[in-house]
Design a protein around this motif. Structure first.
Motif, PDB file in Angstrom:
ATOM      1  N   UNK A 173       0.774  -1.350   0.046  1.00  0.00           N
ATOM      2  CA  UNK A 173       0.022   0.040  -0.042  1.00  0.00           C
ATOM      3  C   UNK A 173       1.072   1.311   0.029  1.00  0.00           C
ATOM      4  N   UNK A 174       1.956   1.163   0.816  1.00  0.00           N
ATOM      5  CA  UNK A 174       2.775   2.170   0.773  1.00  0.00           C
ATOM      6  C   UNK A 174       3.500   2.871  -0.438  1.00  0.00           C
ATOM      7  N   UNK A 175       4.104   1.480  -0.992  1.00  0.00           N
ATOM      8  CA  UNK A 175       4.769   1.718  -2.437  1.00  0.00           C
ATOM      9  C   UNK A 175       3.975   2.075  -3.481  1.00  0.00           C
ATOM     10  N   UNK A 176       2.621   2.181  -3.526  1.00  0.00           N
ATOM     11  CA  UNK A 176       1.820   2.691  -4.565  1.00  0.00           C
ATOM     12  C   UNK A 176       1.285   4.165  -3.945  1.00  0.00           C
ATOM     13  N   UNK A 177       1.852   4.756  -2.982  1.00  0.00           N
ATOM     14  CA  UNK A 177       1.530   6.064  -2.688  1.00  0.00           C
ATOM     15  C   UNK A 177       0.510   6.160  -1.513  1.00  0.00           C
ATOM     16  N   UNK A 178      -0.014   5.123  -1.097  1.00  0.00           N
ATOM     17  CA  UNK A 178      -1.083   5.416  -0.120  1.00  0.00           C
ATOM     18  C   UNK A 178      -0.444   5.800   1.331  1.00  0.00           C
ATOM     19  N   UNK A 179      -0.904   6.759   1.983  1.00  0.00           N
ATOM     20  CA  UNK A 179      -0.400   6.910   3.342  1.00  0.00           C
ATOM     21  C   UNK A 179      -0.923   5.656   4.269  1.00  0.00           C
ATOM     22  N   UNK A 180       0.189   5.088   4.856  1.00  0.00           N
ATOM     23  CA  UNK A 180      -0.134   3.781   5.496  1.00  0.00           C
ATOM     24  C   UNK A 180       0.520   4.029   6.774  1.00  0.00           C
ATOM     25  N   UNK A 181      -0.322   3.152   7.869  1.00  0.00           N
ATOM     26  CA  UNK A 181      -0.026   3.232   9.162  1.00  0.00           C
ATOM     27  C   UNK A 181      -0.227   1.747   9.488  1.00  0.00           C
ATOM     28  N   UNK A 182       0.608   1.185  10.030  1.00  0.00           N
ATOM     29  CA  UNK A 182       0.855  -0.380  10.313  1.00  0.00           C
ATOM     30  C   UNK A 182       0.811  -0.649  11.700  1.00  0.00           C
ATOM     31  N   UNK A 183       0.865  -1.789  12.028  1.00  0.00           N
ATOM     32  CA  UNK A 183       0.769  -2.352  13.510  1.00  0.00           C
ATOM     33  C   UNK A 183      -0.247  -2.031  14.452  1.00  0.00           C
ATOM     34  N   UNK A 184      -1.478  -2.070  13.820  1.00  0.00           N
ATOM     35  CA  UNK A 184      -2.772  -1.442  14.463  1.00  0.00           C
ATOM     36  C   UNK A 184      -3.403  -2.906  15.375  1.00  0.00           C
ATOM     37  N   UNK A 185      -2.717  -3.881  15.188  1.00  0.00           N
ATOM     38  CA  UNK A 185      -3.388  -5.029  15.917  1.00  0.00           C
ATOM     39  C   UNK A 185      -3.194  -4.863  17.302  1.00  0.00           C
ATOM     40  N   UNK A 186      -3.695  -5.982  17.817  1.00  0.00           N
ATOM     41  CA  UNK A 186      -3.695  -6.266  19.271  1.00  0.00           C
ATOM     42  C   UNK A 186      -2.435  -6.415  19.810  1.00  0.00           C
ATOM     43  N   UNK A 187      -2.026  -5.940  21.269  1.00  0.00           N
ATOM     44  CA  UNK A 187      -0.779  -6.282  21.674  1.00  0.00           C
ATOM     45  C   UNK A 187      -0.516  -7.571  21.981  1.00  0.00           C
TER      46      UNK A 187
END
Length: 379
Positions: free
Chosen positions: A335-349
């Motif tokens: 997603x980031x490589x095609x230009x979308x602002x991306x936020x990762x790591x939003x899963x559960x601890x």
């Protein structure tokens, strides 16, 4: 509706969500098992449809089908893209050896952390929106794929297509060990090196041979020399094979190579170097095949801006969000490589991804659901 009310909503229904999670974990879904993956897709699709989603099932004859759920489609704007996967690394039968169980705040089970708990986050947030009268800032598209653990070979084009049309991408992979969100990931490359030499009797006429193993030794050193810790580039020759018997000059050898890079430019440079390797031993030939199957997720200005928005909405939930990077890849790389602002790591601890002690922290489910809801409400 406010995100704090989502936290309360999910906490009040936590036992029901844990029961749902148990069913997901006990339905084993290794990446290569189409039948099991498709049966789990049936379960997820029905759940999303019950939450008001328009569910598209993307047929995949090379593996499990992929699922796209579209919610709040009447809202204006480019959708928020929420991305996850329902395949796991665990073979069928693991649940008998590593049963779903709770010990205090820890909930164990194969695939619970990476990442079936994220399916519960999606369901809980959508239920909270319906029950509390919430409306997100834009349409919401949820994509869960069946092959992330094996490189997203059949889902990559789908991921990239949806990412090009989205407002931003929220990736439900687990956070870093300290709970930090991920704003950068290394790109991941896989390469196969093949050496062809010439066989000969090692005792009678070794001079007539050309050792593929000797040449492989030269090439291993060349590949390892591409490591650049300061630039974040790593190259690892992780598997080597060659030869037939000790008394034969080996005519063939091979190596499997893992390469990772922080930037797209760095990935391109190491890929050129590996594919351009040439033989040093007369009579041998070197062939290298492969490439980067996941481009780097760079910490671009768009990614930084998205994280700053997340930190602001997190503060309203009394969450002091931090950011970090990792050497592993995810669908956020695409997603980031095609230009979308991306936020990762939003899963559960939790912890123990791909390990026998894989687990989530139950107490963080309401918190992470509230964070996801806040991001959908405010960004």
């Amino acid at each position: 509706m406010n995100p704090q009310s989502v936290r309360t909503f999910v906490a009040d229904r936590l036992d029901a969500y844990l029961g749902e999670l148990r069913g997901l974990v006990e339905h084993e879904s290794p990446s290569g098992d189409k039948a099991r993956l498709d049966r789990l897709a049936d379960v997820i699709a029905a759940r999303w449809a019950g939450l008001g989603g328009a569910v598209e099932r993307v047929a995949n004859d090379r593996g499990g089908d992929h699922l796209v759920g579209r919610f709040f489609t009447s809202l204006p704007g480019r959708p928020a893209l929420v991305v996850g996967h329902f395949d796991t690394v665990w073979p069928v039968g693991t649940i008998d050896r590593l049963p779903f169980r709770r010990e205090g705040d820890r909930l164990y089970g194969p695939g619970v952390y990476d990442m079936k708990a994220s399916l519960i986050l999606v369901a809980a947030v959508l239920e909270a929106f319906a029950a509390l009268g919430g409306t997100p800032a834009r349409p919401v598209t949820v994509l869960f794929t069946s092959d992330e653990e094996v490189g997203s070979r059949t889902s990559r084009a789908l991921i990239e297509s949806l990412a090009r049309g989205c407002g931003h991408a929220l990736i439900l992979e687990p956070p870093l060990a300290d709970g930090s969100l991920k704003t950068a990931r290394k790109g991941v490359g896989r390469f196969t090196m093949t050496i062809e030499g010439r066989a000969a009797h090692a005792g009678v006429a070794p001079e007539l041979g050309a050792s593929a193993i000797v040449e492989l030794a030269h090439q291993v050193l060349k590949a390892q020399a591409l490591n650049d810790p300061q630039a974040g580039t790593t190259v690892n020759v992780g598997l080597v094979q060659g030869g037939t018997t000790p008394n034969v000059v080996p005519a063939r050898a091979s190596a499997e190579i893992d390469a990772r890079a922080v930037t797209i430019a760095g990935a391109e440079a190491v890929e050129r170097a590996l594919l351009g390797l040439t033989a040093a031993t007369p009579g041998t030939r070197v062939t290298v095949a492969g490439g980067f199957n996941r481009p780097p997720m760079e910490r671009s200005p768009a990614v930084v801006a998205l994280f700053e928005q997340a930190r602001r909405v997190g503060a309203d939930l009394d969450l002091a969000l931090t950011e970090g990077s990792t050497g592993g890849g995810s669908d956020g790389n695409f997603t980031a490589a095609v230009g979308a602002a991306t936020l990762d790591g939003l899963g559960t601890h939790g912890g123990g991804a791909h390990a026998d002690d894989e687990h989530i922290l139950v107490s963080t489910i309401p918190e992470r659901a509230a964070l996801l809801a806040a991001l959908l409400l405010d960004i």
